[in-house]
Write a protein that holds these residues in place. Structure first.
Motif, PDB file in Angstrom:
ATOM      1  N   VAL A 188       0.729  -1.214  -0.030  1.00 53.98           N
ATOM      2  CA  VAL A 188      -0.092   0.083   0.097  1.00 53.98           C
ATOM      3  C   VAL A 188       0.782   1.303   0.068  1.00 53.98           C
ATOM      4  O   VAL A 188       0.557   2.082  -0.711  1.00 53.98           O
ATOM      5  CB  VAL A 188      -0.970  -0.034   1.318  1.00 53.98           C
ATOM      6  CG1 VAL A 188      -1.500   1.283   1.443  1.00 53.98           C
ATOM      7  CG2 VAL A 188      -1.878  -1.012   1.149  1.00 53.98           C
ATOM      8  N   GLY A 231       1.034   3.941  -3.049  1.00 56.21           N
ATOM      9  CA  GLY A 231       0.619   5.489  -2.756  1.00 56.21           C
ATOM     10  C   GLY A 231       2.009   6.119  -3.156  1.00 56.21           C
ATOM     11  O   GLY A 231       1.699   7.255  -3.684  1.00 56.21           O
ATOM     12  N   CYS A 232       3.158   5.870  -2.861  1.00 54.75           N
ATOM     13  CA  CYS A 232       4.379   6.464  -3.461  1.00 54.75           C
ATOM     14  C   CYS A 232       4.247   6.521  -4.753  1.00 54.75           C
ATOM     15  O   CYS A 232       4.735   7.779  -5.286  1.00 54.75           O
ATOM     16  CB  CYS A 232       5.584   5.623  -2.980  1.00 54.75           C
ATOM     17  SG  CYS A 232       6.935   6.557  -2.057  1.00 54.75           S
ATOM     18  N   ALA A 290       1.652   6.214  -7.072  1.00 54.88           N
ATOM     19  CA  ALA A 290       0.634   6.910  -7.389  1.00 54.88           C
ATOM     20  C   ALA A 290       1.061   8.697  -7.134  1.00 54.88           C
ATOM     21  O   ALA A 290       0.807   9.288  -8.166  1.00 54.88           O
ATOM     22  CB  ALA A 290      -0.601   6.638  -6.622  1.00 54.88           C
ATOM     23  N   VAL A 291       1.670   8.974  -6.157  1.00 54.60           N
ATOM     24  CA  VAL A 291       1.700  10.434  -5.988  1.00 54.60           C
ATOM     25  C   VAL A 291       2.953  10.937  -6.922  1.00 54.60           C
ATOM     26  O   VAL A 291       2.655  11.993  -7.477  1.00 54.60           O
ATOM     27  CB  VAL A 291       2.169  10.654  -4.482  1.00 54.60           C
ATOM     28  CG1 VAL A 291       2.631  12.135  -4.348  1.00 54.60           C
ATOM     29  CG2 VAL A 291       0.979  10.725  -3.509  1.00 54.60           C
ATOM     30  N   CYS A 297       3.467   9.262   2.057  1.00 47.43           N
ATOM     31  CA  CYS A 297       2.712   8.149   1.717  1.00 47.43           C
ATOM     32  C   CYS A 297       3.563   6.912   2.595  1.00 47.43           C
ATOM     33  O   CYS A 297       2.792   6.262   2.954  1.00 47.43           O
ATOM     34  CB  CYS A 297       2.173   7.921   0.426  1.00 47.43           C
ATOM     35  SG  CYS A 297       1.039   9.232  -0.303  1.00 47.43           S
ATOM     36  N   ALA A 316       2.192   4.769   5.531  1.00 53.18           N
ATOM     37  CA  ALA A 316       2.096   3.436   5.399  1.00 53.18           C
ATOM     38  C   ALA A 316       2.808   2.819   6.644  1.00 53.18           C
ATOM     39  O   ALA A 316       2.347   1.789   7.198  1.00 53.18           O
ATOM     40  CB  ALA A 316       2.334   2.988   4.186  1.00 53.18           C
TER      41      ALA A 316
END
Length: 99
Positions: free
Chosen positions: A33, A37-38, A40-41, A71, A75
């Motif tokens: 996750v 997130g990393c 995606a950002v 992110c 997590a």
């Protein structure tokens, strides 16, 4: 010489890469996750690179790195809270008689 059979094959008794990845994901589910997130950002901020306006490139990249690291740290913190809950609170609820 033997024929090239593709990627490295682990010796007998060892997990393959995909089996090891799935096992590690089950042990700590928030690592993928955080990685997702990393990514995606970072992908979003790179996509928005054209619309940065008059902001310098270095400042934009610093903000991208900061958001991606946030992110990952988030997590890790969620994983630590989950582990504490699983180890202490859930165990205490299952064993109310022991102290």
């Amino acid at each position: 010489m033997s024929a090239n059979k593709g990627w490295w094959v682990p010796p007998e008794g060892e997990d393959s890469v995909s089996q090891r990845f799935l096992r590690k994901t089950r042990e700590s589910p928030l690592v993928p996750v955080g990685l997702g997130g990393c990514l995606a950002v970072a992908a979003y901020r790179i996509y928005r690179l054209k619309a940065r306006g008059s902001t310098k490139m270095s400042i934009h990249l610093i903000h991208t790195r900061l958001a991606a690291q946030a992110c990952a740290v988030g997590a890790v913190m969620l994983g630590a809270v989950y582990t504490m809950f699983r180890d202490y609170i859930k165990r205490t609820a299952q064993d109310p008689g022991e102290k």
